[in-house]
Design an enzyme around this catalytic site. Structure first.
Site, PDB file in Angstrom:
ATOM      1  N   ASP A 101     -24.759  22.645 -12.412  1.00 23.17           N
ATOM      2  CA  ASP A 101     -24.859  22.323 -11.234  1.00 23.17           C
ATOM      3  C   ASP A 101     -26.031  22.945 -10.740  1.00 23.17           C
ATOM      4  O   ASP A 101     -26.366  24.196 -10.821  1.00 23.17           O
ATOM      5  CB  ASP A 101     -23.739  22.759 -10.290  1.00 23.17           C
ATOM      6  CG  ASP A 101     -23.271  21.552  -9.163  1.00 23.17           C
ATOM      7  OD1 ASP A 101     -24.394  21.361  -8.485  1.00 23.17           O
ATOM      8  OD2 ASP A 101     -22.198  21.345  -8.990  1.00 23.17           O
ATOM      9  N   ASP A 202     -27.163  18.670  -6.949  1.00 24.68           N
ATOM     10  CA  ASP A 202     -26.351  18.607  -5.521  1.00 24.68           C
ATOM     11  C   ASP A 202     -27.001  18.024  -4.479  1.00 24.68           C
ATOM     12  O   ASP A 202     -28.208  18.320  -4.281  1.00 24.68           O
ATOM     13  CB  ASP A 202     -25.997  19.972  -5.256  1.00 24.68           C
ATOM     14  CG  ASP A 202     -25.092  20.338  -4.204  1.00 24.68           C
ATOM     15  OD1 ASP A 202     -24.061  19.965  -4.292  1.00 24.68           O
ATOM     16  OD2 ASP A 202     -25.561  20.823  -3.217  1.00 24.68           O
ATOM     17  N   GLU A 253     -25.971  13.691  -7.070  1.00 25.79           N
ATOM     18  CA  GLU A 253     -24.940  13.387  -6.069  1.00 25.79           C
ATOM     19  C   GLU A 253     -25.721  12.794  -4.811  1.00 25.79           C
ATOM     20  O   GLU A 253     -26.687  13.730  -4.392  1.00 25.79           O
ATOM     21  CB  GLU A 253     -24.329  14.975  -5.807  1.00 25.79           C
ATOM     22  CG  GLU A 253     -23.314  14.508  -4.584  1.00 25.79           C
ATOM     23  CD  GLU A 253     -22.773  15.576  -3.853  1.00 25.79           C
ATOM     24  OE1 GLU A 253     -21.762  15.717  -3.486  1.00 25.79           O
ATOM     25  OE2 GLU A 253     -23.595  16.622  -3.678  1.00 25.79           O
ATOM     26  N   HIS A 326     -14.459  18.621  -6.375  1.00 24.05           N
ATOM     27  CA  HIS A 326     -14.127  19.679  -5.827  1.00 24.05           C
ATOM     28  C   HIS A 326     -14.094  19.693  -4.202  1.00 24.05           C
ATOM     29  O   HIS A 326     -13.785  20.507  -3.316  1.00 24.05           O
ATOM     30  CB  HIS A 326     -14.666  20.728  -6.284  1.00 24.05           C
ATOM     31  CG  HIS A 326     -16.439  20.814  -5.820  1.00 24.05           C
ATOM     32  ND1 HIS A 326     -16.979  19.675  -6.781  1.00 24.05           N
ATOM     33  CD2 HIS A 326     -17.164  21.138  -4.954  1.00 24.05           C
ATOM     34  CE1 HIS A 326     -18.217  19.770  -6.253  1.00 24.05           C
ATOM     35  NE2 HIS A 326     -18.366  20.503  -5.108  1.00 24.05           N
ATOM     36  N   ASP A 327     -14.753  18.381  -3.924  1.00 24.27           N
ATOM     37  CA  ASP A 327     -14.759  18.121  -2.199  1.00 24.27           C
ATOM     38  C   ASP A 327     -13.721  16.994  -1.731  1.00 24.27           C
ATOM     39  O   ASP A 327     -13.702  16.579  -0.769  1.00 24.27           O
ATOM     40  CB  ASP A 327     -16.076  17.492  -1.990  1.00 24.27           C
ATOM     41  CG  ASP A 327     -17.292  18.555  -2.611  1.00 24.27           C
ATOM     42  OD1 ASP A 327     -16.992  19.661  -2.114  1.00 24.27           O
ATOM     43  OD2 ASP A 327     -18.340  17.986  -2.878  1.00 24.27           O
TER      44      ASP A 327
HETATM   45  C1  GLC Z   1     -22.227  18.978  -2.394  1.00 27.76           C
HETATM   46  C2  GLC Z   1     -21.379  19.853  -3.132  1.00 27.76           C
HETATM   47  C3  GLC Z   1     -20.120  20.498  -1.869  1.00 27.76           C
HETATM   48  C4  GLC Z   1     -21.220  21.407  -1.124  1.00 27.76           C
HETATM   49  C5  GLC Z   1     -22.538  20.650  -0.573  1.00 27.76           C
HETATM   50  C6  GLC Z   1     -23.665  21.556  -0.096  1.00 27.76           C
HETATM   51  O1  GLC Z   1     -21.574  18.038  -1.573  1.00 27.76           O
HETATM   52  O2  GLC Z   1     -20.324  19.142  -3.787  1.00 27.76           O
HETATM   53  O3  GLC Z   1     -19.296  21.216  -2.400  1.00 27.76           O
HETATM   54  O4  GLC Z   1     -20.611  21.993  -0.039  1.00 27.76           O
HETATM   55  O5  GLC Z   1     -23.154  19.870  -1.578  1.00 27.76           O
HETATM   56  O6  GLC Z   1     -24.121  22.320  -0.983  1.00 27.76           O
END
Ligand code: GLC
Length: 560
Positions: A101, A202, A253, A326-327
């Site tokens: 990541d 990310d 993402e 994980h979110d």
């Molecule tokens: C992404 C991650 C999340 C994190 C955010 C800020 O959405 O998946 O867990 O809090 O980015 O880095």
């Protein structure tokens, strides 16, 4: 062979590990790299092709590693660089690739760049971040942080604000500065040189901000930095310099994005990224776009979204297929029935995304049908977004504590972060100590050991889904049509390639239902290749199908 058949990741399934909650090799109460190594054989049995590891770098862990203070070192909570090197080597020996990541929209405020920039306009790192003067003595814009509150924080010494789209301990990097982009290339090269196979980027569509920094009177500011003006240019630059050089697979993402943007990000010419995550299908239980609400999911909207993306990406880009990460809360608790039909609904939900075009991602514990833990008190939560929102909902929005806890139990990110349930031992066998976050109390029934002993478990079903993607070509290449878009209970779609037709039928509810297959399908030539009620596979396909609660079936027709 065309491009779609050539690249390994187009027929692959990727497994996501959130190291803190995966497996503790000792008694610290938090997972670690050694714990991951101890489970590689388990993952090999599942049949996955690659692991996506969420951040393992040095971090004060305000946001569990998404606040990086040193990109070149491993967080001691997880182990050391030698542990990581061993993981990489052992995974590769077993034919499993490793995807890391990369969090480069922001760094931790404890990063040495930020530490040098803070309070010092002359620092060579000042321009690595986004600083603005106050406007009328206030924050420069009214943008909201994704975790609640204003997105700007004052640096008192210099009387300027810095931007943080997430927590105030996560300062946004200034991608306009070419030195920042060079640092990013160096970081990625460092890990690629070690032999890492790919990267998950990310919130990568937030890196380019519109430069006029104006107030948003319609929303929370996101339209001024989402899919921003130079984002494609930046991605091409990074791709050209590192991803393409090392042949890394990449998944971006994409927060609040559009189909048109994603077609570009993941275009088949590989100029930017291999594939993209979007989240539209996971907002069907939001009320008017607001996450912190409670509502049943909108089934017709869910199908409309899948149809839009499956058809729109076909031949243009590539999707990451997923329900869980994980979110996100656990899907079996969210759209399925985690009580009476836990096994059936977990399998059905898996089927409905795994038969689509794209690369499926399985989030740790999903493959055994893990549920939301059902926390009932704020003391049980650890996630900063959840604890922030608890305060805001209670104190600013005037909601009752009961309502707030009910919302958190449905929407909190901690729902997916409760430790993996390995066995019926205390704390689900996750740790010999006290876990940092409580294990769901169904761990005695729902755990890996139990799943491995039961041939009808969710685990073996996922294993079969992963195999099928490699055996049945149409799953990767076929086009997509929704056969019953208006149906209020069934999600039934067709995939077609030159030689095969695949029909995927899913009953999303607890009531039985009948479905008549379209007359143009030569069902006599078809056979069931998968179903979530055990006796089905020997059935001869009939035109009218009776589906039991949460039943799903996959029919394959070889065309001649
Ligand atoms: C992404 C991650 C999340 C994190 C955010 C800020 O959405 O998946 O867990 O809090 O980015 O880095």
């Amino acid at each position: 062979m065309n491009k779609i058949e050539k690249e390994w990741w187009r027929t692959a399934t990727i497994y996501q590990i959130y190291p803190k909650s995966f497996c503790d090799s000792g008694n610290k109460g938090t997972g670690d790299i050694k714990g991951i190594i101890s489970k590689l054989d388990y993952l090999k049995t599942l049949g996955i092709d690659a692991i996506w590891l969420t951040p393992i770098y040095q971090s004060p862990m305000i946001d569990n590693g998404y606040d990086i203070s040193d990109y070149y070192n491993v967080n001691p909570d997880f182990g050391c660089m030698a542990d990581f090197d061993l993981l990489l080597e052992m995974a590769h020996q077993k034919g499993i690739r490793i995807i890391l990541d990369i969090v480069v929209n922001h760094t931790s405020t404890e990063h040495k760049w930020f530490q040098s920039a803070l309070g010092n306009k002359e620092s060579e790192y000042r321009d690595y971040y986004i600083w603005k003067d106050p406007v009328n003595g206030q924050a420069p814009t009214n943008w909201e942080s994704k975790f609640g509150g204003n997105a700007w924080e004052l640096d008192e010494k210099t009387d300027q604000y810095y931007l943080h789209l997430f927590a105030k301990e996560q300062a946004d990097l200034n991608w306009e500065n070419p030195k920042v982009r060079d640092e990013v290339k160096d970081i990625i090269s460092f890990w690629a040189e070690k032999g890492v196979d790919g990267f998950r980027l990310d919130v990568i569509n937030l890196i380019s901000k519109q430069q006029d920094y104006q107030n948003d009177y319609q929303g929370d500011g996101r339209r001024f930095y989402t899919d921003g003006p130079r984002v494609h240019e930046y991605l091409r630059e990074i791709s050209d310099a590192v991803f393409n050089k090392y042949g890394s697979v990449t998944v971006g993402e994409m927060s609040s994005t559009t189909l048109e943007q994603c077609q570009q990000y993941s275009a088949l010419d590989s100029k930017e990224l291999s594939m993209v995550f979007n989240f539209h299908h996971l907002k069907v239980d939001y009320v008017n776009g607001e996450k912190w609400t409670q509502a049943p999911f909108d089934f017709l909207q869910l199908k409309t979204i899948f149809n839009h993306w499956q058809q729109g990406m076909s031949g243009k880009g590539w999707s990451a297929l997923f329900w869980c990460n994980h979110d996100q809360p656990r899907i079996v608790s969210r759209l399925g029935n985690d009580q009476e039909y836990r096994v059936e609904s977990a399998k059905m939900l898996a089927t409905s995304v795994h038969m689509m075009q794209g690369t499926p991602y399985v989030y740790q514990g999903e493959e055994i049908g893990m549920t939301n833990p059902g926390y009932t008190s704020i003391e049980q939560y650890r996630d900063l977004e959840s604890t922030n929102m608890y305060e805001i909902m209670l104190n600013q929005q005037g909601k009752s504590e009961e309502d707030v806890l009910a919302i958190l139990a449905q929407k909190s990110r901690d729902n997916s972060r409760s430790p993996v349930q390995w066995s019926s031992a205390p704390h689900g066998g996750f740790t010999k100590g006290i876990p940092w976050l409580e294990v769901a109390n169904n761990y005695k029934q729902v755990n890996v050991q139990q799943a491995l002993e039961d041939e009808n478990s969710v685990f073996y079903y996922y294993k079969r889904l992963i195999e099928l993607r490699k055996e049945v070509e149409v799953i990767t290449t076929g086009d997509y049509t929704d056969l019953a878009p208006e149906h209020s209970q069934l999600f039934c779609y067709q995939r077609r390639s030159e030689e095969q037709t695949l029909i995927c039928i899913n009953n999303y509810y607890g009531e039985p239902v009948e479905y008549e297959l379209p007359m143009n399908l030569v069902i006599e030539q078809g056979k069931y290749i998968l179903g979530n009620y055990p006796e089905l596979l020997t059935d001869k396909p009939q035109r009218v199908i009776k589906l039991r609660p949460y039943e799903c079936r996959v029919l394959l027709i070889e065309d001649h």
